[in-house]
Design a protein around this motif. Structure first.
Motif, PDB file in Angstrom:
ATOM      1  N   LEU A  11       4.374  10.836  -5.526  1.00 41.96           N
ATOM      2  CA  LEU A  11       5.513  11.202  -6.377  1.00 41.96           C
ATOM      3  C   LEU A  11       5.076  11.826  -7.693  1.00 41.96           C
ATOM      4  CD1 LEU A  11       8.008   8.263  -5.855  1.00 41.96           C
ATOM      5  CD2 LEU A  11       8.447  10.668  -5.452  1.00 41.96           C
ATOM      6  N   ILE A  12       3.903  11.423  -8.191  1.00 43.10           N
ATOM      7  CA  ILE A  12       3.428  12.036  -9.433  1.00 43.10           C
ATOM      8  C   ILE A  12       3.413  13.549  -9.271  1.00 43.10           C
ATOM      9  CG2 ILE A  12       1.480  12.272 -11.011  1.00 43.10           C
ATOM     10  CD1 ILE A  12       0.688   9.427 -10.295  1.00 43.10           C
TER      11      ILE A  12
ATOM     12  N   HIS B 133      10.184   4.589  -2.606  1.00 41.64           N
ATOM     13  CA  HIS B 133       9.550   4.003  -3.788  1.00 41.64           C
ATOM     14  C   HIS B 133      10.591   3.337  -4.696  1.00 41.64           C
ATOM     15  CE1 HIS B 133       5.954   3.855  -6.433  1.00 41.64           C
ATOM     16  NE2 HIS B 133       6.819   3.902  -7.436  1.00 41.64           N
TER      17      HIS B 133
ATOM     18  N   LEU C 270       0.832  -1.197   0.000  1.00 43.39           N
ATOM     19  CA  LEU C 270       0.000   0.000   0.000  1.00 43.39           C
ATOM     20  C   LEU C 270       0.869   1.250   0.000  1.00 43.39           C
ATOM     21  CD1 LEU C 270      -2.951   0.972   0.189  1.00 43.39           C
ATOM     22  CD2 LEU C 270      -2.626   1.131   2.649  1.00 43.39           C
TER      23      LEU C 270
ATOM     24  N   ARG D  15       2.036   2.219  -3.316  1.00 44.08           N
ATOM     25  CA  ARG D  15       0.993   2.919  -4.069  1.00 44.08           C
ATOM     26  C   ARG D  15       0.883   4.370  -3.621  1.00 44.08           C
ATOM     27  NH1 ARG D  15       1.954  -1.895  -5.966  1.00 44.08           N
ATOM     28  NH2 ARG D  15       0.388  -2.626  -7.433  1.00 44.08           N
TER      29      ARG D  15
ATOM     30  N   VAL E 245       1.629   7.642  -5.921  1.00 44.71           N
ATOM     31  CA  VAL E 245       0.710   8.733  -6.256  1.00 44.71           C
ATOM     32  C   VAL E 245       1.286  10.072  -5.791  1.00 44.71           C
ATOM     33  CG1 VAL E 245      -1.571   9.699  -5.830  1.00 44.71           C
ATOM     34  CG2 VAL E 245      -1.318   7.254  -6.213  1.00 44.71           C
TER      35      VAL E 245
ATOM     36  N   LEU F 226       7.328  14.855  -7.854  1.00 43.73           N
ATOM     37  CA  LEU F 226       8.362  14.806  -8.880  1.00 43.73           C
ATOM     38  C   LEU F 226       7.956  15.670 -10.079  1.00 43.73           C
ATOM     39  CD1 LEU F 226      11.101  13.598  -9.339  1.00 43.73           C
ATOM     40  CD2 LEU F 226      10.054  11.556 -10.262  1.00 43.73           C
ATOM     41  N   GLY F 227       6.655  15.707 -10.355  1.00 43.25           N
ATOM     42  CA  GLY F 227       6.160  16.594 -11.402  1.00 43.25           C
ATOM     43  C   GLY F 227       6.501  18.033 -11.081  1.00 43.25           C
TER      44      GLY F 227
END
Lengths: 134, 124, 256
Positions: B12-13, B77, B3, B6, B10, B16-17
């Motif tokens: 990191l999206i 991650h 978990l 996951r 999410v 890191l974005g």
């Protein structure tokens, strides 16, 4: 796989063998691209922190020099775009995987994979100028 | 753990974005210097001479939090992900245990290194 | 099969013409290396790959070894790797896969002879998930222990599993990790997991059995198993539901 020793057996090898790439289905590609980009990003993370740590160990002047020197060659910009592409695909396909975990979109998994590839491609192309000209 | 992978994924999206956006779109990779790194980490993202002009100030605390969260999330991650690839080859209990130790130690080293970098550029 | 058909039937069937097959041949006791043998058979509209293989065995090469039984996709004996995909030979028309028809034994299984593979490891995996009914209580004497129709609906698809091994052969994690039970076994576990007659305790036990480091979380949602299943089962879906439930159960445990 077998414990049976009555007959000699021949191991067929794996279907992951790259020569069989034509037989791979959408989900298979998604899995390998996800794994490959994941390894690339993890490796970059280790190197990135290593390079940045010059700022602590060798002082700010060295850090600036190192950062400027690394960012100078054009080829680095292309590689950075590649890294960005890896991140974008990993993020979008990761979203696809999280959707599956929530039991969503299982029937359209292949379409979702193509969608994530197409979206990644669009995002990367759209942001290419920032990497290549910046 | 599954978990967490996951949840960090999410997270990191966005983190890191945001990191990519700052470094490549706003600052530009060729313009990174110690001086402006210190500025960002100490004072947050402020209006100034950027590739893309920043119109909204981001508070120092928010920027620092995003940086440290990015560090923690990406290290977990990434290292847990690679460890999982090792486990999946079913290399046997011994190598599995070694891999767990190895990636735990590597994670701690990376975290310490990350915090030191943060500390090096934090000059209020 | 062309040789046993009566005149009228033969007339009714549409002739597809001769079809070329490339068949994997290997006898471990005699051959050093496997080889592919080319055969040409006459095919009709409804000729299956299994029909063609039987035709070859009957008329061209009696030494060709292939496992088959019911010829109607019920027994699961003839799962083969046909033109790059795991399929049931009896359920695959020659004309639908394109020429030449390349027939190989199931990947990731050891070959005993020609197209026959060793299923022992696969059966071990099936057994590991305890694929038998474990009711929480016995019904009153003489009473039949019925499952409610609503509950039965949950397992409509997974019950169709014929243990052919196609999915497990297509699954990457199952191939690299012997301890990962593979899609077939996990779909089988799901069949009992969803059975309400087993009770809460058995459900928890079943999840516990599956959720170690080499258990359900090794599924990478490749969907290969779902793509190749000749019975239209989606093991991926079953695995996702169980891993979600297992995670929920763990979170509930922490909250306590």
């Amino acid at each position: 796989m077998s414990k049976d020793t009555r007959v000699e057996t021949y191991s067929r090898g794996l279907i992951e063998d790259p020569s069989r790439w034509k037989d791979w289905m959408g989900g298979m590609w998604a899995f390998y691209l996800h794994r490959f980009t994941g390894l690339v990003l993890s490796f970059y993370l280790v190197m990135h922190l290593f390079v940045l740590s010059t700022g602590y160990w060798m002082g700010h002047e060295t850090y600036t020099e190192v950062m400027q020197a690394i960012a100078a060659p054009k080829v680095i910009h292309v590689m950075e775009l590649g890294l960005f592409a890896a991140f974008v695909f990993h993020a979008l396909n990761g979203t696809r995987i999280v959707l599956f975990d929530m039991m969503r979109g299982l029937e359209i998994q292949e379409q979702l994979f193509y969608l994530s590839v197409a979206l990644s491609f669009a995002i990367v192309v759209a942001s290419a100028p920032f990497f290549l000209l910046g | 753990m599954w978990l967490l992978q996951r949840v960090t994924g999410v997270g990191l999206i966005f983190l890191l974005g945001f990191h990519f956006a700052v470094q490549h779109f706003i600052v530009g990779a060729t313009n990174v210097t110690a001086a402006n790194t210190v500025d960002r980490i100490t004072y947050g993202l402020i209006e100034g001479d950027h590739v893309i002009p920043v119109t909204i100030d981001m508070s120092a605390v928010m920027y620092q939090a995003s940086a440290l969260l990015l560090l923690a999330f990406s290290v977990f991650h990434g290292m847990y992900g690679v460890h999982n690839i090792v486990v999946e080859q079913n290399p046997g209990e011994k190598i599995e245990r070694l891999s767990r130790y190895f990636f735990t130690v590597l994670s701690v080293v990376l975290l310490i290194q990350g915090v030191l970098i943060f500390y090096a550029f934090f000059a209020p | 099969m062309a040789t046993t058909q009566t005149e009228s039937e033969a007339d009714a069937a549409t002739e597809v013409g001769s079809v070329e097959l490339e068949v994997f041949r290997y006898v471990p006791e005699e051959d050093d290396e496997p080889r592919f043998e080319s055969y040409t058979v006459d095919a009709e509209e409804g000729t299956t790959v299994l029909d063609a293989l039987i035709e070859i065995r009957d008329t061209e090469d009696a030494s060709l070894t292939v496992r088959h039984s019911c010829r109607m996709a019920r027994c699961g004996s003839d799962a083969l790797y046909i033109n790059g995909k795991q399929r049931l030979a009896c359920n695959t028309l020659v004309k639908e896969v394109g020429e030449p028809v390349k027939v190989e034994p199931l990947p990731r299984f050891d070959v005993i002879r020609d197209l026959v593979v060793d299923m022992e490891g696969f059966y071990d995996r099936m057994e590991a998930v305890e694929p038998w009914f474990q009711p929480s209580h016995e019904p009153e004497t003489g009473e039949e222990f019925l499952q409610s129709p609503e509950n039965r609906k949950n397992i409509d698809t997974v019950l169709d599993c014929i243990w052919c091994g196609a999915c497990t052969s297509s699954c990457s994690p199952a191939g690299t990790d012997d301890r990962f039970k593979g899609p077939a076994a996990l779909a089988k576990a799901y069949r009992f997991y969803k059975d309400e007659r087993e009770g809460e305790e058995a459900r928890k036990n079943r999840l516990r059995l599956l959720e170690d480091a080499h258990g359900i979380y090794r599924c990478h949602t490749q969907f290969n198993c779902t793509e190749v299943c000749p019975k239209g089962i989606s093991p991926t879906e079953a695995i996702m539901e169980m891993s979600r439930d297992a995670t929920k159960q763990k979170l509930a445990f922490w909250r306590r």
